[in-house]
Motif scaffolding. Sequence first.
Motif, PDB file in Angstrom:
ATOM      1  N   GLY A 110     -48.608 -35.505  -5.971  1.00 28.77           N
ATOM      2  CA  GLY A 110     -48.278 -35.704  -7.382  1.00 28.77           C
ATOM      3  C   GLY A 110     -47.230 -36.785  -7.578  1.00 28.77           C
ATOM      4  O   GLY A 110     -47.363 -37.651  -8.451  1.00 28.77           O
ATOM      5  N   ALA A 111     -46.195 -36.760  -6.758  1.00 26.47           N
ATOM      6  CA  ALA A 111     -45.152 -37.794  -6.855  1.00 26.47           C
ATOM      7  C   ALA A 111     -45.713 -39.171  -6.522  1.00 26.47           C
ATOM      8  O   ALA A 111     -45.348 -40.174  -7.146  1.00 26.47           O
ATOM      9  N   ALA A 112     -46.637 -39.219  -5.565  1.00 31.48           N
ATOM     10  CA  ALA A 112     -47.248 -40.500  -5.179  1.00 31.48           C
ATOM     11  C   ALA A 112     -48.021 -41.118  -6.342  1.00 31.48           C
ATOM     12  O   ALA A 112     -48.086 -42.344  -6.463  1.00 31.48           O
ATOM     13  N   HIS A 113     -48.586 -40.290  -7.213  1.00 30.88           N
ATOM     14  CA  HIS A 113     -49.309 -40.810  -8.371  1.00 30.88           C
ATOM     15  C   HIS A 113     -48.382 -41.620  -9.278  1.00 30.88           C
ATOM     16  O   HIS A 113     -48.840 -42.519  -9.989  1.00 30.88           O
ATOM     17  N   PHE A 114     -47.104 -41.288  -9.280  1.00 32.17           N
ATOM     18  CA  PHE A 114     -46.142 -42.014 -10.112  1.00 32.17           C
ATOM     19  C   PHE A 114     -45.457 -43.136  -9.340  1.00 32.17           C
ATOM     20  O   PHE A 114     -45.083 -44.153  -9.914  1.00 32.17           O
ATOM     21  N   ALA A 115     -45.306 -42.967  -8.042  1.00 31.39           N
ATOM     22  CA  ALA A 115     -44.655 -43.990  -7.217  1.00 31.39           C
ATOM     23  C   ALA A 115     -45.585 -45.168  -6.930  1.00 31.39           C
ATOM     24  O   ALA A 115     -45.131 -46.309  -6.832  1.00 31.39           O
ATOM     25  N   MET A 116     -46.879 -44.883  -6.769  1.00 27.25           N
ATOM     26  CA  MET A 116     -47.874 -45.919  -6.432  1.00 27.25           C
ATOM     27  C   MET A 116     -49.124 -45.738  -7.301  1.00 27.25           C
ATOM     28  O   MET A 116     -50.217 -45.495  -6.775  1.00 27.25           O
ATOM     29  N   PRO A 117     -48.996 -45.841  -8.612  1.00 34.90           N
ATOM     30  CA  PRO A 117     -50.146 -45.520  -9.472  1.00 34.90           C
ATOM     31  C   PRO A 117     -51.359 -46.425  -9.273  1.00 34.90           C
ATOM     32  O   PRO A 117     -52.497 -45.969  -9.418  1.00 34.90           O
ATOM     33  N   ALA A 118     -51.148 -47.673  -8.933  1.00 29.51           N
ATOM     34  CA  ALA A 118     -52.292 -48.588  -8.782  1.00 29.51           C
ATOM     35  C   ALA A 118     -53.251 -48.122  -7.693  1.00 29.51           C
ATOM     36  O   ALA A 118     -54.473 -48.293  -7.821  1.00 29.51           O
ATOM     37  N   ALA A 119     -52.720 -47.516  -6.640  1.00 30.02           N
ATOM     38  CA  ALA A 119     -53.575 -47.025  -5.557  1.00 30.02           C
ATOM     39  C   ALA A 119     -54.502 -45.926  -6.056  1.00 30.02           C
ATOM     40  O   ALA A 119     -55.632 -45.794  -5.582  1.00 30.02           O
ATOM     41  N   PHE A 120     -54.044 -45.139  -7.026  1.00 26.22           N
ATOM     42  CA  PHE A 120     -54.843 -44.041  -7.552  1.00 26.22           C
ATOM     43  C   PHE A 120     -55.732 -44.496  -8.710  1.00 26.22           C
ATOM     44  O   PHE A 120     -56.812 -43.947  -8.912  1.00 26.22           O
ATOM     45  N   ASP A 121     -55.281 -45.493  -9.456  1.00 23.82           N
ATOM     46  CA  ASP A 121     -56.083 -45.998 -10.577  1.00 23.82           C
ATOM     47  C   ASP A 121     -57.473 -46.412 -10.119  1.00 23.82           C
ATOM     48  O   ASP A 121     -58.456 -46.183 -10.809  1.00 23.82           O
ATOM     49  N   GLN A 122     -57.546 -47.035  -8.952  1.00 22.96           N
ATOM     50  CA  GLN A 122     -58.839 -47.536  -8.470  1.00 22.96           C
ATOM     51  C   GLN A 122     -59.800 -46.427  -8.063  1.00 22.96           C
ATOM     52  O   GLN A 122     -60.985 -46.673  -7.881  1.00 22.96           O
ATOM     53  N   LEU A 123     -59.301 -45.194  -7.939  1.00 26.02           N
ATOM     54  CA  LEU A 123     -60.161 -44.072  -7.565  1.00 26.02           C
ATOM     55  C   LEU A 123     -60.810 -43.397  -8.772  1.00 26.02           C
ATOM     56  O   LEU A 123     -61.724 -42.590  -8.605  1.00 26.02           O
ATOM     57  N   VAL A 124     -60.324 -43.717  -9.955  1.00 30.42           N
ATOM     58  CA  VAL A 124     -60.812 -43.055 -11.164  1.00 30.42           C
ATOM     59  C   VAL A 124     -62.215 -43.579 -11.493  1.00 30.42           C
ATOM     60  O   VAL A 124     -62.398 -44.781 -11.677  1.00 30.42           O
ATOM     61  N   PRO A 125     -63.199 -42.679 -11.550  1.00 28.47           N
ATOM     62  CA  PRO A 125     -64.551 -43.132 -11.914  1.00 28.47           C
ATOM     63  C   PRO A 125     -64.560 -43.792 -13.293  1.00 28.47           C
ATOM     64  O   PRO A 125     -63.930 -43.302 -14.232  1.00 28.47           O
TER      65      PRO A 125
END
Length: 125
Positions: free
Chosen positions: A19-34
């Motif tokens: 959860g904290a990583a979603h805020f620390a490195m959001p771009a890495a998670f943005d690309q996973l969103v369908p």
Amino acid sequence: MSPASRSPLLLAGLLATAGAAHFAMPAAFDQLVPRSLPGTPRGWTKASGVVELALAAGLVHPATRAEAARASALFFVGVFPAHVKMAWDWRHRSTAAKAVALGRIPLQAPLVLWARSVSRQRRAA
């Protein structure tokens, strides 16, 4: 502390870190969103980070642990499509990157089973 009592705390730690990583490195998670999801990828990244932090908090407290563990299992099922998307998107990357992306897919099953086992543990009196 017994292994059974550590298990929910370890799961909480995993979810809190993610959860904290979603805020620390959001771009890495943005690309996973369908792309088929409504709204923006960043909105989904932040929302999933908040959910993971809330699930972690629920797992820490014995009174909410079973409910949070059941919700965690459902969450792990819900994010499965993101892992499939990652594997597809990374199919042309290096062998190591492909291995990471493909390895995340079967990892969801043990996470679901772990959360389910935590939901079944008896609360300490």
